[in-house]
Design an enzyme around this catalytic site. Sequence first.
Site, PDB file in Angstrom:
ATOM      1  N   GLY A   1       0.809  -1.216   0.000  1.00 32.15           N
ATOM      2  CA  GLY A   1       0.000   0.000   0.000  1.00 32.15           C
ATOM      3  C   GLY A   1       0.839   1.262   0.000  1.00 32.15           C
ATOM      4  O   GLY A   1       0.482   2.264  -0.637  1.00 32.15           O
ATOM      5  N   ASP A   2       1.967   1.231   0.713  1.00 33.05           N
ATOM      6  CA  ASP A   2       2.868   2.385   0.746  1.00 33.05           C
ATOM      7  C   ASP A   2       3.489   2.625  -0.630  1.00 33.05           C
ATOM      8  O   ASP A   2       3.591   3.756  -1.101  1.00 33.05           O
ATOM      9  CB  ASP A   2       3.965   2.157   1.781  1.00 33.05           C
ATOM     10  N   ARG A   3       3.936   1.538  -1.269  1.00 35.60           N
ATOM     11  CA  ARG A   3       4.507   1.652  -2.613  1.00 35.60           C
ATOM     12  C   ARG A   3       3.478   2.206  -3.594  1.00 35.60           C
ATOM     13  O   ARG A   3       3.781   3.055  -4.433  1.00 35.60           O
ATOM     14  CB  ARG A   3       4.976   0.274  -3.061  1.00 35.60           C
TER      15      ARG A   3
END
Length: 467
Positions: A250-252
């Site tokens: 999700g961060d990527r």
Amino acid sequence: MRITVVGDVLLDVDINGAATRLSPDAPVPVVDVGDIRRRAGGAGLVATVLAQDGHSVSLVTALSDDDGASHLKRALSGVSVLTGVPLAPTPTKTRVRIGTHPMVRFDEGCAPAPVPASTGEMLAAIASAEAIVVADYGRGMTANTEIRAALADAVRRVPVVWDPHPAGSEPVQGVAVVTPNLAEAIAAAKAAGLEPSTGAGEAGRYLLERWGSSAVLVTRGADGALLMSAGAAQGIPAPRTNVSDPCGAGDRLAGSLAVHLGSGMDLAQAAARAVEDASAFLAGGGAAALAVVTEASDAGPVVELKGLELVGADDLDPDGVQLARAVRAGGGTVVATGGCFDLLHAGHARTLAAARGMGDCLIVCLNSDESVRRLKGPHRPIVSVEDRAELLLALECVNAVVVFGEDTPEACLTELRPDIWVKGGDYTPEELPEARLVAGWGGRCVTVPFHPARSTSGLAAALAKVS
């Protein structure tokens, strides 16, 4: 591109080792530590990935002055870190793995934190950014009124991508995209009174109106994402990827989405590219591949873990529910499967191993002896529930066993609320009788291939011939 990441940082620690013996003090495995790896988590992970992509990255966050913060500063090399006065200890999440299997996670300093202060430098980094990512991990940075005012001004000039958190703050009005995962989106919609059958589309439409954003991108793991904007919905498939650890996807995705929007891509194209980037990130090892501090140990520390033996007598063992809740609270994926598992055979082992690879723990829902007799007849089970449970727990891929006395596992599932329900067979996930129930809390059903010529009935018949 000048990118500013706003949010909360965590320190992620992985203790990797092997277990070949039991402790003489208690019946627990002894983990001989091979190495300890530390990396920046939360907003720190977003900033690290973007800096490695070659962007000029400023991180607006709160950072303490303890030992954990010193490790974070080393992990954030190449990132301009802008912080106010430290108000809370560094939240640290330590995972212990035996081989590739996670065994336990310890959380330190993760209690609710006060809203951190801001500085002129932090506000200037928001004002000068060409794209902004807000990585909210529920520790107060997005509740700072000056930070929120600066973000509200920024949405009129540059793309702002907001990755929300259940314990965090509402996105400011007008952000380009909000990126909840499916479970977060459905939970937020249900909290507002929507029906239990709420799916990604209905939840996305509700959140689009509630948050006042230009778009909502609901991420769905291996199923890709659903993009909601101005009343339109577009499914975005994810490339097939062999994933051992989904941490950081999700961060990527949020970071890539901000970059692509900032470079001038339209929303649909940017979202599709971001999903592809997240899949490639996981295929390359995910967050674990970003660890920059590694300590090899020839005779390292020893970690002793208590075995997760969660066997009930007739009803669901409450400890099984506690395990599921603990894994979910830590951001992990709970996988469950069920059956009689009478005369454990290779087909069972393959199904269980495949199920364990889909998440962070595997809980087996096991039919009691009485339940098996009602389903299979008076001559079954061949093996008692105590022995069946013990054999299952002896498998490395099984973290816990719970016993239920009903004919179906619905009550058991309702208590455990797994993210993924796995069954073996030659049918589609939608055909499973539990599919509607599991979808009610945002979970999904998965089937793994049936292995012909491997069954309890066949094994029992073969044994009868030689007895």
